[in-house]
Scaffold this active site. Structure first.
Site, mmCIF file in Angstrom:
data_model
loop_
_atom_site.group_PDB
_atom_site.id
_atom_site.type_symbol
_atom_site.label_atom_id
_atom_site.label_comp_id
_atom_site.label_asym_id
_atom_site.label_seq_id
_atom_site.Cartn_x
_atom_site.Cartn_y
_atom_site.Cartn_z
ATOM 1 N N ASP A 129 0.815 -1.041 -0.122
ATOM 2 C CA ASP A 129 0.069 -0.020 -0.140
ATOM 3 C C ASP A 129 0.726 1.078 0.177
ATOM 4 O O ASP A 129 2.070 1.078 0.048
ATOM 5 C CB ASP A 129 -0.981 0.041 1.310
ATOM 6 N N ASP B 62 -6.806 -5.085 3.729
ATOM 7 C CA ASP B 62 -5.614 -5.650 3.238
ATOM 8 C C ASP B 62 -5.730 -7.261 3.607
ATOM 9 O O ASP B 62 -4.899 -8.050 3.044
ATOM 10 C CB ASP B 62 -4.389 -5.009 3.686
#
Length: 908
Positions: free
Chosen positions: A383, A655
């Protein structure tokens, strides 16, 4: 709330028809479709479809729906007991193979063999179990998130309520309290109307009905660093969006309210929420990693050897020598010898040592298998927020309309942020970090707050009014650039105030656009002076303002990110960014940290692609932006399907699925619980530099495991030829079964120094992954070399020492025992490196010490009572001169073959 039932509830629930819950809710439609429908419907249409009202459900409606749809809980796994975890550790292919051989040895009376193999199994399994049992279960942490309450509305029910079929059945319910009440969120159902305020967690997937200054943090679901504005009405542009997470009138379970308040209706609960969908992907069996597949492939290769070799040796010896019992025990010993029983222990010892070394690098290993995967990783998906950036908003620029630095714009923004009420936004916090202005402006002494015009989504600006030194009032406004310009008639250019002409207006918009393209979030600042006597202030006073300038904000890149990316690229690891943030900011961040951007793909584009098309695009794409959680997981899966070993680094709820899908899931200690528990590795510092150190340790671990596997397989392949030839030619067994086991045990012990061995620096430069073909080809070329020298030893013992009869077989067997152990032990120095041993690459001292001890034991055993008990005899001294010559020639030839092999095929 006290509920008084005048008819048994269970009878009611059995008799009430599905009409208690609208038929549309019972249809098998996806959660996304339901959320999109709820977002686009008018308030009246939505409430009617959900069979509810703006005042919420009654207690009876809530109970009936709860019975129909179930509690508002998400899928979770229960932590397994230690016994179950121990059983799973035993369920390793090699452990099962060795356990089978141990059982067979025990059943046939070969107790010594059974004890040796069982000892190795227990040591390996218990070491592995102790490492892994402490890992917590991911979905259990996810479940604990929802142990809280929500404020719901219940419509007035002091009088008896008659509801549909319940009235016909004579069911009456009285409620003592009307209005709002707190309920556990696992009892929420579609149609419940909830009240949201600052600090609340969103208790389900909801549609906003009314809102006031509502800002929601969706970072855990989408990765967006800034709170998202939410309100009840969609713009025409929003009506075209197909991704629910991007819609401004929907809020989602697992996110939280930063500021403002709202009333919302529950649309989806439990497993049908966005978070619930994620939980399903987190629970259950993980994808097999490259390490899992590699160990299984090596195990199957050894099984195939055994399946061919053991029966062949059994039949040849039984037929040629006539002693089927002796032939069986010999074949069993050969089977054990062909199986590197130390492999589970060597693998576990390597991984455990790697885990300790990585802990010193501030990397905590939860799943020790993941260490090897970290070394094999050739693509890292990460990310943006907090990994490449500092995960905080800073005020980057304050400019006038020409793009020059403008202190007055910053000063006015500071006064506005300081005096506004309520929770400060991240932008306000960034402005207020300029504390030097507080003293310079003498804020408390010179500026007294008079009034405030709050922010709303129609105006997209907010204003404060201050009195400056009892001289005049000053209305200071900040907000969206277009909205501030719309109420400005003048422009301040230095000390000069001039009319805001159309060309200047366009120039400001162009400057704002350029800043946006650089990844900055921009707001404008304007003001006007007002006479002291005016007041109170209203929206109509936001007019005829003087534009002062722009202030621009950024989540700045980490100082270490650029160096870390260079290091990873240099070491063969490509970095790709998977983010829920917008592509402009992601591209800017990548540019700042030196990450070359080849292509950018958006979530909406990905949704329209099939796997074949997307599989081609993922190879060349650097930035994947505006992603949903399942899109991240899909990208990881496609990269793995294309032969890559993929790591994923993330810290949010969004995630979790990708962390489970990746070969190596990486999180940080500040991550949400579900991300940490879904990960294989947890970093104590959210830094790619720390991760790169872990990659190097992973490659060292892989290198040392590969050394043992290469030695074990090549030795097994060579022994196959030696055993077959000896079984055919010799009138007696070339080595007694118990001697084979002792030889094998000593050889295995010599390999225990491998986990502490050095790995050549050039070996660490590239990712390393399991390639069975490489292991097989190495075995085919190196293995037969040992057979040549075994046959040379056979000839030596047969012709030179006349050990060619059944009566002299003990001398033959002792001679081959010593030579076999010496060659197997010395070969570790040749195979451990692609270079010339000792001249270009030195082993670790501990490894050298262990091998020297084992060789000394091998030479000494024939002269001990243990050797005599095992059927060995003293060897003549001249034998050792011949042995030295054989070993020297063996090492030289093996080095030559290895050098040719490395040049032709490489060293993996």
């Amino acid at each position: 709330m006290a509920i008084r039932l005048r008819w048994p509830v269970e009878n009611t629930l059995a008799a009430v028809s599905p009409g208690a819950l609208p038929q549309e809710e019972l249809q098998a439609e996806s959660a996304n479709e339901q959320l999109l429908l709820a977002a686009r419907e008018s308030t009246d249409e939505l409430l009617a479809r959900l069979n509810t009202s703006a005042e919420g459900l009654s207690a009876l409606q809530s109970e009936l729906r709860l019975a129909k749809v179930g509690p508002n809980q998400i899928a979770h796994e229960k932590p397994v007991s230690w016994a179950v975890q121990l059983f799973k550790t035993f369920r390793n292919p090699l452990v099962i193979l060795l356990a089978s051989l141990a059982a067979l040895s025990l059943l046939t009376g070969d107790i010594k063999a059974a004890m040796i193999i069982t000892t190795m199994i227990l040591f390996s399994v218990l070491l592995r179990f102790s490492q892994e049992y402490r890992s917590l279960r991911a979905a259990e942490s996810l479940r604990l998130m929802v142990h809280t309450t929500a404020t719901v509305k219940r419509h007035d029910a002091r009088k008896d309520i008659t509801l549909g079929l319940a009235a016909d059945l004579g069911l009456h319910l009285a409620v003592d309290v009307a209005g709002q009440l707190e309920v556990p969120i696992d009892r929420l159902v579609p149609g419940d109307v909830v009240i949201l305020a600052a600090g609340d967690m969103i208790p389900a997937d909801v549609r906003v009905l009314r809102s006031k200054d509502l800002f929601v943090s969706q970072a855990a679901l989408t990765g967006e660093s800034l709170p998202v504005e939410k309100h009840s009405v969609l713009s025409p542009r929003q009506m075209e969006i197909r991704e629910p997470l991007e819609l401004e009138n929907l809020c989602f379970l697992g996110t939280n309210v930063i500021s403002g308040s709202a009333t919302a209706v529950v649309v989806e609960t439990g497993e049908r929420t966005c978070l619930g969908t994620l939980a399903k992907t987190v629970t259950g069996v993980r994808s097999r990693t490259s390490f899992d597949r590699g160990i299984s492939e090596v195990s199957m290769l050894l099984l195939r050897f055994m399946a061919v070799m053991a029966p062949a040796v059994f039949l040849i010896n039984g037929i040629s020598k006539g002693n089927w019992g002796e032939a069986f025990f010999f074949a069993l010993s050969v089977a054990v010898g062909l199986t590197p029983e130390m492999l589970p222990m060597i693998v576990t010892a390597n991984l455990s040592r790697g885990a300790i070394a990585m802990a010193k690098q501030k990397v905590i290993v939860k799943n020790i298998d993941s260490i090897q995967n970290l070394g094999a990783m050739n693509i890292l998906c990460t990310d943006k927020t907090g990994t490449l950036t500092q995960d905080r908003i800073v005020l980057e620029k304050h400019l006038d309309y020409r793009g020059r630095e403008c202190e007055e714009a910053l000063e006015l923004a500071y006064l506005n942020s300081f005096h506004q009420t309520g929770l400060k936004s991240l932008l306000d916090v960034a402005v207020l970090e300029h504390i030097e202005l507080h003293k310079a402006l003498k804020v408390e002494k010179n500026f007294a707050k008079i009034d405030e015009i709050p922010f709303d989504f129609q105006r997209r600006r907010m204003s404060v009014v201050v009195e400056e030194e009892n001289h005049h009032h000053e209305l200071i406004s900040k907000g969206a650039v277009e909205e501030i310009l719309a109420v400005c008639s003048n422009l301040k250019d230095g000390p000069v105030i001039q009319p805001l002409e159309k060309d200047i207006h366009e120039q400001v918009l162009k400057l704002s656009e350029d800043l946006n393209n650089d990844g900055l979030r921009v707001i404008a600042v304007a003001y006007k002076e007002v006479p002291l006597q005016q007041g109170p202030y209203a929206l109509t006073d936001e007019c005829d303002l003087t534009f002062v300038g722009l202030i621009a904000f950024l989540d700045p890149p980490k100082d270490s990110a650029a160096q870390a990316i260079r290091d990873l690229n240099h070491d063969g690891v490509a970095v790709k960014v998977l983010t829920g943030d917008n592509p402009v900011i992601a591209r800017k961040t990548c540019k700042d940290v030196g990450l070359a951007v080849e292509e950018v793909l958006l979530g909406q584009e990905i949704e329209a692609m099939d796997d074949a098309r997307l599989g081609e695009r993922v190879e060349s794409t650097t930035i994947f932006a505006k992603l949903s959680p399942l899109q991240k997981s899909r990208i990881i899966k496609l990269l793995r399907n294309r032969g890559h070993v993929v790591g994923f680094m993330g810290d949010g709820i969004n995630d979790a699925a990708a962390l489970r899908e990746a070969d190596i899931g990486i999180s940080v200690d500040t991550a949400v619980d579900i991300a940490k528990e879904s990960a294989d590795i947890v970093l104590l510092e959210k830094s790619l530099l720390v991760l790169n150190a872990g990659v190097m340790e992973g490659r060292r671990t892989f290198g040392n495991i590969a050394k043992y596997i290469k030695m074990g397989t090549s030795s097994a392949f060579g022994n196959m030829f030696s055993m077959l030839g000896a079984s055919i030619v010799l009138p007696f067994l070339p080595m007694l079964p118990v001697q084979i086991l002792l030889n094998n045990l000593l050889y295995d012990f010599s390999q225990t120094g491998i986990p502490f061995d050095h790995v050549d620096p050039d070996y660490l430069k590239d990712p390393r992954k399991w390639r069975l073909n490489d292991i097989r080809s190495f075995m085919v070329f190196i293995g037969p070399v040992s057979s040549l020298f075994d046959y040379a030893t056979f000839a030596l013992m047969w012709f030179v020492f006349s050990a060619n009869t059944v009566e002299s077989q003990a001398l033959f067997q002792t001679g081959w025992f010593v030579e076999s152990l010496m060659t197997q032990t010395l070969i570790v120095y040749i195979i451990r490196t692609a270079h010339i041993p000792f001249l270009q690459s030195n082993p670790a001292p501990l490894m050298a010490l262990v091998t020297i001890v084992v060789m000394a034991c091998g030479i000494a055993i024939p002269y001990t009572t243990i050797g005599s008990a095992l059927g060995m005899v003293h060897l003549p001294l001249v034998y050792y001169a011949w042995l030295a010559a054989i070993l020297l020639c063996y090492c030289l030839l093996t080095q030559l073959v290895k050098t040719w092999y490395v040049r032709r095929f490489g060293y993996s």
